[in-house]
Design an enzyme around this catalytic site. Structure first.
Site, mmCIF file in Angstrom:
data_model
loop_
_atom_site.group_PDB
_atom_site.id
_atom_site.type_symbol
_atom_site.label_atom_id
_atom_site.label_comp_id
_atom_site.label_asym_id
_atom_site.label_seq_id
_atom_site.Cartn_x
_atom_site.Cartn_y
_atom_site.Cartn_z
ATOM 1 N N ILE A 1 6.010 -2.634 -7.402
ATOM 2 C CA ILE A 1 5.218 -1.418 -7.651
ATOM 3 C C ILE A 1 5.725 -0.325 -6.711
ATOM 4 O O ILE A 1 5.519 -0.405 -5.498
ATOM 5 C CB ILE A 1 3.716 -1.677 -7.403
ATOM 6 C CG1 ILE A 1 3.216 -2.854 -8.254
ATOM 7 C CG2 ILE A 1 2.906 -0.416 -7.712
ATOM 8 C CD1 ILE A 1 1.843 -3.379 -7.843
ATOM 9 N N ARG A 2 6.403 0.673 -7.262
ATOM 10 C CA ARG A 2 7.030 1.726 -6.437
ATOM 11 C C ARG A 2 7.680 1.110 -5.187
ATOM 12 O O ARG A 2 7.441 1.525 -4.050
ATOM 13 C CB ARG A 2 6.007 2.804 -6.054
ATOM 14 C CG ARG A 2 5.577 3.651 -7.241
ATOM 15 C CD ARG A 2 4.597 4.728 -6.867
ATOM 16 N NE ARG A 2 3.335 4.193 -6.389
ATOM 17 C CZ ARG A 2 2.404 3.623 -7.164
ATOM 18 N NH1 ARG A 2 2.599 3.517 -8.461
ATOM 19 N NH2 ARG A 2 1.308 3.155 -6.654
ATOM 20 N N ARG B 1 12.749 3.848 0.381
ATOM 21 C CA ARG B 1 11.422 3.912 -0.263
ATOM 22 C C ARG B 1 11.558 4.272 -1.730
ATOM 23 O O ARG B 1 12.441 5.053 -2.094
ATOM 24 C CB ARG B 1 10.546 4.970 0.393
ATOM 25 C CG ARG B 1 9.917 4.545 1.699
ATOM 26 C CD ARG B 1 8.994 5.635 2.237
ATOM 27 N NE ARG B 1 7.839 5.837 1.376
ATOM 28 C CZ ARG B 1 7.434 7.019 0.930
ATOM 29 N NH1 ARG B 1 8.075 8.122 1.243
ATOM 30 N NH2 ARG B 1 6.376 7.092 0.174
ATOM 31 N N CYS C 1 6.224 -5.053 0.420
ATOM 32 C CA CYS C 1 6.360 -3.696 -0.115
ATOM 33 C C CYS C 1 6.192 -2.638 0.977
ATOM 34 O O CYS C 1 7.077 -2.494 1.810
ATOM 35 C CB CYS C 1 5.420 -3.510 -1.298
ATOM 36 S SG CYS C 1 5.937 -2.169 -2.375
ATOM 37 N N GLY D 1 0.862 -1.183 0.000
ATOM 38 C CA GLY D 1 0.000 0.000 0.000
ATOM 39 C C GLY D 1 0.887 1.218 0.000
ATOM 40 O O GLY D 1 1.727 1.382 -0.869
ATOM 41 N N GLU D 2 0.720 2.050 1.003
ATOM 42 C CA GLU D 2 1.543 3.259 1.109
ATOM 43 C C GLU D 2 1.973 3.388 2.576
ATOM 44 O O GLU D 2 1.147 3.605 3.456
ATOM 45 C CB GLU D 2 0.725 4.466 0.618
ATOM 46 C CG GLU D 2 1.386 5.794 0.828
ATOM 47 C CD GLU D 2 2.822 5.830 0.307
ATOM 48 O OE1 GLU D 2 3.059 5.533 -0.874
ATOM 49 O OE2 GLU D 2 3.729 6.134 1.101
ATOM 50 N N SER D 3 3.280 3.244 2.789
ATOM 51 C CA SER D 3 3.765 3.147 4.163
ATOM 52 C C SER D 3 3.566 4.436 4.956
ATOM 53 O O SER D 3 3.381 4.390 6.176
ATOM 54 C CB SER D 3 5.240 2.742 4.177
ATOM 55 O OG SER D 3 6.012 3.693 3.482
ATOM 56 N N GLU E 1 1.190 -11.486 -3.265
ATOM 57 C CA GLU E 1 -0.271 -11.577 -3.133
ATOM 58 C C GLU E 1 -0.975 -11.243 -4.447
ATOM 59 O O GLU E 1 -2.172 -11.466 -4.579
ATOM 60 C CB GLU E 1 -0.769 -10.658 -1.996
ATOM 61 C CG GLU E 1 -0.716 -9.155 -2.253
ATOM 62 C CD GLU E 1 0.664 -8.520 -2.013
ATOM 63 O OE1 GLU E 1 1.659 -9.272 -1.922
ATOM 64 O OE2 GLU E 1 0.733 -7.277 -1.943
ATOM 65 N N HIS F 1 5.250 -8.122 -4.465
ATOM 66 C CA HIS F 1 3.867 -8.420 -4.049
ATOM 67 C C HIS F 1 3.441 -9.826 -4.446
ATOM 68 O O HIS F 1 2.703 -9.987 -5.419
ATOM 69 C CB HIS F 1 2.908 -7.453 -4.756
ATOM 70 C CG HIS F 1 3.012 -6.033 -4.328
ATOM 71 N ND1 HIS F 1 2.275 -5.504 -3.301
ATOM 72 C CD2 HIS F 1 3.758 -5.025 -4.814
ATOM 73 C CE1 HIS F 1 2.568 -4.225 -3.159
ATOM 74 N NE2 HIS F 1 3.465 -3.902 -4.064
HETATM 75 N N1 GLN Z 1 6.004 3.272 -2.256
HETATM 76 C C1 GLN Z 1 5.155 2.718 -1.261
HETATM 77 C C2 GLN Z 1 5.530 3.149 0.148
HETATM 78 O O1 GLN Z 1 6.386 3.910 0.375
HETATM 79 C C3 GLN Z 1 5.142 1.212 -1.324
HETATM 80 C C4 GLN Z 1 4.443 0.742 -2.573
HETATM 81 C C5 GLN Z 1 3.717 -0.542 -2.451
HETATM 82 O O2 GLN Z 1 3.442 -1.070 -1.368
HETATM 83 N N2 GLN Z 1 3.346 -1.041 -3.594
HETATM 84 O O3 GLN Z 1 4.939 2.708 1.057
#
Ligand code: GLN
Length: 205
Positions: free
Chosen positions: A140-141, A110, A81, A49-51, A183, A181
Site C-alpha cells: 500500500i503506497r 518512498r 512499510c 502508516g505514514e512515515s 499484519e 504488510h
Molecule cells: N507511503 C507511506 C510512507 O511514506 C507508507 C505507506 C504504508 O505504510 N502503507 O510512510
C-alpha cells in the site's frame, strides 16, 4: 524465555493489527507512546502508516532519540512499510525535514511503486520463513529498497512491470523490514520470524 514483550510504536498507523499478529505468535504486544515505555522491551515493531507523520510525532513526543538509542544499541526491531522507512539509514522522496530511527544500512524510496499501482498484491518467495509456500504480500503506497550495504541480507524481491525486481524485505542483524504488510493478511510467518530473532534463535544458513 516466556512470552517476549514486544513494543509497538503507537504514534500512528496500524498498531492494533501488529499487536494481534504478535499475540498470535506467542509474544506480548505493548503500545509505546512515551520514552518510559521503551524500558524492559525485548523487541519493537514500527507499524505501517505514514512515515512523515510518524517522524513528526516521534520528534514531538521526544521519542526519536530514545528510539535511536535503543535500536542502535541492539534492541531487535521490525518495520513494515512506513516502519521500514523509519528503520532506513537513508530515504529518497521523503519530506525535507523527515527523520528516521535508522539502523539498517539501506536507501529506501518512498511511494516507489508509483501512482498507477498505489496498492497491489503479489505472492513472493521470502527467505527465513517457515514452510516453503509463497508469502502473499500486500503493498500500500509502499517503499522499495533502492540499495543496501554489505551487512544487509535481502530476503525478498517483488516484480516490477518492465523493470528489474525490487528489494522488498531485508534483515540486518536483529533488524527486519518489509515494504509490505504481513499484519493485514493473517499469514503470521513474518511476525513469527521476528519473534525468533527476538528470542535469539539462530538463522538458517
Ligand atoms: N507511503 C507511506 C510512507 O511514506 C507508507 C505507506 C504504508 O505504510 N502503507 O510512510
Amino acid at each position: 524465555m516466556s512470552a517476549p514483550v514486544v513494543g509497538v510504536l503507537a504514534l500512528q498507523g496500524d498498531v492494533r493489527e501488529h499487536m494481534a499478529a504478535l499475540e498470535r505468535v506467542g509474544a506480548r504486544g505493548v503500545p509505546v507512546r512515551r520514552p518510559v515505555e521503551l524500558a524492559g522491551l525485548d523487541g519493537l515493531v514500527l507499524p505501517g502508516g505514514e512515515s512523515t507523520a510518524m517522524s513528526k510525532l516521534a520528534v514531538a513526543f521526544d521519542l526519536l532519540e530514545p528510539l535511536r538509542e535503543q535500536v542502535h544499541s541492539g534492541l531487535p526491531a521490525y518495520g513494515s512499510c512506513a516502519g521500514m522507512i523509519m528503520l532506513a539509514d537513508r530515504v529518497l522522496d521523503g519530506h525535507p525535514d523527515q527523520r528516521t530511527v535508522g539502523g539498517i544500512d539501506m536507501t529506501v524510496r518512498r511511494n516507489a511503486f508509483g501512482r498507477q499501482v498505489d496498492s497491489f498484491e503479489a505472492d513472493l518467495e521470502c527467505a527465513g520463513l517457515d514452510g516453503d509456500r509463497l508469502l502473499h504480500a500486500v503493498f500500500i503506497r509502499a517503499p522499495w529498497v533502492e540499495s543496501v550495504g554489505d551487512r544487509v541480507r535481502v530476503l525478498a524481491a517483488a516484480p516490477v512491470t518492465g523493470a528489474a525486481d525490487r528489494i522488498v524485505a531485508v534483515r540486518q542483524g536483529a533488524l527486519l523490514a518489509t515494504s509490505f504488510h504481513p499484519e493485514l493478511t493473517g499469514d503470521d510467518r513474518v511476525h513469527a520470524y521476528f519473534v525468533q530473532i527476538v528470542r535469539g534463535v539462530p538463522d538458517l544458513p
